[in-house]
Design a protein around this motif. Sequence first.
Motif, PDB file in Angstrom:
ATOM      1  N   HIS A  23       0.851  -1.192   0.000  1.00  6.33           N
ATOM      2  CA  HIS A  23       0.000   0.000   0.000  1.00  6.33           C
ATOM      3  C   HIS A  23       0.887   1.242   0.000  1.00  6.33           C
ATOM      4  N   VAL A  24       0.498   2.236  -0.769  1.00 12.28           N
ATOM      5  CA  VAL A  24       1.317   3.442  -0.902  1.00 12.28           C
ATOM      6  C   VAL A  24       1.421   4.202   0.418  1.00 12.28           C
ATOM      7  N   ASP A  25       0.423   4.024   1.302  1.00 10.96           N
ATOM      8  CA  ASP A  25       0.482   4.724   2.591  1.00 10.96           C
ATOM      9  C   ASP A  25       1.633   4.203   3.470  1.00 10.96           C
ATOM     10  N   SER A  26       2.158   3.024   3.148  1.00 12.89           N
ATOM     11  CA  SER A  26       3.258   2.455   3.930  1.00 12.89           C
ATOM     12  C   SER A  26       4.622   2.925   3.434  1.00 12.89           C
ATOM     13  N   LEU A  27       4.587   3.730   2.362  1.00 14.00           N
ATOM     14  CA  LEU A  27       5.848   4.147   1.735  1.00 14.00           C
ATOM     15  C   LEU A  27       6.154   5.599   2.062  1.00 14.00           C
ATOM     16  N   ARG A  46       3.894   8.084 -15.771  1.00 19.01           N
ATOM     17  CA  ARG A  46       2.486   8.470 -15.602  1.00 19.01           C
ATOM     18  C   ARG A  46       1.587   7.685 -16.557  1.00 19.01           C
ATOM     19  N   GLU A  47       2.023   7.564 -17.803  1.00 20.54           N
ATOM     20  CA  GLU A  47       1.224   6.825 -18.783  1.00 20.54           C
ATOM     21  C   GLU A  47       1.097   5.360 -18.385  1.00 20.54           C
ATOM     22  N   ASP A  48       2.164   4.802 -17.878  1.00 23.17           N
ATOM     23  CA  ASP A  48       2.157   3.402 -17.462  1.00 23.17           C
ATOM     24  C   ASP A  48       1.165   3.183 -16.320  1.00 23.17           C
ATOM     25  N   LEU A  49       1.163   4.089 -15.351  1.00 22.65           N
ATOM     26  CA  LEU A  49       0.266   3.966 -14.207  1.00 22.65           C
ATOM     27  C   LEU A  49      -1.190   4.180 -14.617  1.00 22.65           C
ATOM     28  N   VAL A  71      11.570   4.318   0.303  1.00 20.22           N
ATOM     29  CA  VAL A  71      11.774   4.116  -1.132  1.00 20.22           C
ATOM     30  C   VAL A  71      13.255   4.274  -1.451  1.00 20.22           C
ATOM     31  N   ILE A  72      13.823   3.217  -2.028  1.00 17.19           N
ATOM     32  CA  ILE A  72      15.221   3.239  -2.443  1.00 17.19           C
ATOM     33  C   ILE A  72      15.342   3.605  -3.911  1.00 17.19           C
ATOM     34  N   PHE A  73      14.377   3.147  -4.703  1.00 14.12           N
ATOM     35  CA  PHE A  73      14.383   3.414  -6.139  1.00 14.12           C
ATOM     36  C   PHE A  73      12.934   3.451  -6.641  1.00 14.12           C
ATOM     37  N   GLY A  74      12.618   4.492  -7.419  1.00  9.76           N
ATOM     38  CA  GLY A  74      11.277   4.613  -7.975  1.00  9.76           C
ATOM     39  C   GLY A  74      10.421   5.661  -7.285  1.00  9.76           C
ATOM     40  N   LYS A  75      11.039   6.751  -6.876  1.00  5.83           N
ATOM     41  CA  LYS A  75      10.307   7.802  -6.174  1.00  5.83           C
ATOM     42  C   LYS A  75       9.148   8.333  -7.022  1.00  5.83           C
ATOM     43  N   GLU A  76       9.388   8.501  -8.337  1.00  9.86           N
ATOM     44  CA  GLU A  76       8.372   9.069  -9.218  1.00  9.86           C
ATOM     45  C   GLU A  76       7.138   8.171  -9.294  1.00  9.86           C
ATOM     46  N   ILE A  77       7.362   6.857  -9.204  1.00  8.20           N
ATOM     47  CA  ILE A  77       6.238   5.924  -9.253  1.00  8.20           C
ATOM     48  C   ILE A  77       5.292   6.161  -8.083  1.00  8.20           C
ATOM     49  N   VAL A  78       5.869   6.340  -6.886  1.00 10.67           N
ATOM     50  CA  VAL A  78       5.070   6.545  -5.682  1.00 10.67           C
ATOM     51  C   VAL A  78       4.332   7.880  -5.748  1.00 10.67           C
ATOM     52  N   GLU A  79       5.016   8.910  -6.195  1.00 10.43           N
ATOM     53  CA  GLU A  79       4.409  10.248  -6.252  1.00 10.43           C
ATOM     54  C   GLU A  79       3.231  10.291  -7.231  1.00 10.43           C
ATOM     55  N   PHE A  80       3.430   9.691  -8.414  1.00  6.38           N
ATOM     56  CA  PHE A  80       2.338   9.697  -9.407  1.00  6.38           C
ATOM     57  C   PHE A  80       1.202   8.788  -8.972  1.00  6.38           C
ATOM     58  N   ALA A  81       1.515   7.679  -8.308  1.00  9.33           N
ATOM     59  CA  ALA A  81       0.456   6.778  -7.835  1.00  9.33           C
ATOM     60  C   ALA A  81      -0.452   7.497  -6.848  1.00  9.33           C
ATOM     61  N   ARG A  82       0.125   8.258  -5.940  1.00 10.09           N
ATOM     62  CA  ARG A  82      -0.693   9.016  -4.990  1.00 10.09           C
ATOM     63  C   ARG A  82      -1.531  10.062  -5.707  1.00 10.09           C
ATOM     64  N   GLU A  83      -0.911  10.675  -6.698  1.00  6.88           N
ATOM     65  CA  GLU A  83      -1.626  11.707  -7.451  1.00  6.88           C
ATOM     66  C   GLU A  83      -2.798  11.122  -8.219  1.00  6.88           C
ATOM     67  N   LEU A  84      -2.633   9.900  -8.735  1.00  2.00           N
ATOM     68  CA  LEU A  84      -3.664   9.262  -9.541  1.00  2.00           C
ATOM     69  C   LEU A  84      -4.621   8.415  -8.710  1.00  2.00           C
ATOM     70  N   GLY A  85      -4.418   8.357  -7.389  1.00  2.00           N
ATOM     71  CA  GLY A  85      -5.306   7.597  -6.529  1.00  2.00           C
ATOM     72  C   GLY A  85      -5.088   6.094  -6.594  1.00  2.00           C
ATOM     73  N   ILE A  86      -3.899   5.669  -6.945  1.00  2.00           N
ATOM     74  CA  ILE A  86      -3.569   4.234  -6.987  1.00  2.00           C
ATOM     75  C   ILE A  86      -3.035   3.822  -5.625  1.00  2.00           C
ATOM     76  N   ASN A  87      -3.675   2.841  -5.017  1.00  2.00           N
ATOM     77  CA  ASN A  87      -3.337   2.492  -3.637  1.00  2.00           C
ATOM     78  C   ASN A  87      -2.269   1.410  -3.505  1.00  2.00           C
ATOM     79  N   HIS A  88      -2.168   0.551  -4.475  1.00  3.34           N
ATOM     80  CA  HIS A  88      -1.231  -0.567  -4.357  1.00  3.34           C
ATOM     81  C   HIS A  88      -0.240  -0.570  -5.520  1.00  3.34           C
ATOM     82  N   LEU A  89       1.019  -0.878  -5.182  1.00  2.59           N
ATOM     83  CA  LEU A  89       2.092  -0.941  -6.175  1.00  2.59           C
ATOM     84  C   LEU A  89       2.874  -2.230  -5.985  1.00  2.59           C
TER      85      LEU A  89
END
Length: 259
Positions: A23-27, A46-49, A71-89
Amino acid sequence: MMSDLEKISKHLTPRPAFQGQIHVDSLRVPSSYPPDLLSSSPQLIREDLQRHRTNLIPLIIRPVEEGEYEVIFGKEIVEFARELGINHLFASRIELQDEDVLPFQKRLKSIFGMNQKASSSYSQILLQSTFMDQIAQLVRMLIEENKMTFKNQFDKLENKLDEQNNSLQKISQELDELKKRLSLRELQQPISRQTMTEERVFINRYRNPQNLTKRVPNLKNKEAEIIIQQIQEGRRFKSVDELKAIAPSGRWDELNIQF
């Protein structure tokens, strides 16, 4: 302090890794995250998500507290997921100590820098492969880089060992030379004593007690005076036994007495 071999062993020790959804809230993204550590262009992420509602590009995290991950690698993934309302990665969880995070990120940056120069960009390769394939490819890259790191460290250690061996050989040669000198000195000393003892002593020609005591080891002055007195009175000694009878303290047997 760790030795060079222990540092190499620590550097190459496999760390536990686990893949799964989180869950993104754990990151959380630490403030020390390198700003130039990019897994792909922000537009592609962003397009991938948006298209898959999850990530196909690797996300690497490490546990820091119970139920919380850094987060060690993939900061942008977490930031865009939160922005797009994606809860799980999808994420790959590895065990890293605080002091190992920055070296690990530098290795990742180096890997992506090398792949960006290739004919097919790393980002395109990621988009065309599954998440597990991406992780496997990333692990292979790290292993290859670790091999080079190990080889470089091994070469340095080998050079140090060669230097130490050369130093030991030099010390060994110096010790051998010292032994030869000491052996030569020991051989010379008996020869000198033998030469001294083989010098003839014309006992009946002495007229001075002091000269006689200097010539005869351990001879006492009073005994020397008696011998000189008898010589002056006309006595001629004819044997060592006669001298021993008058002067028993003298080491007459070590001398070449001439009568």
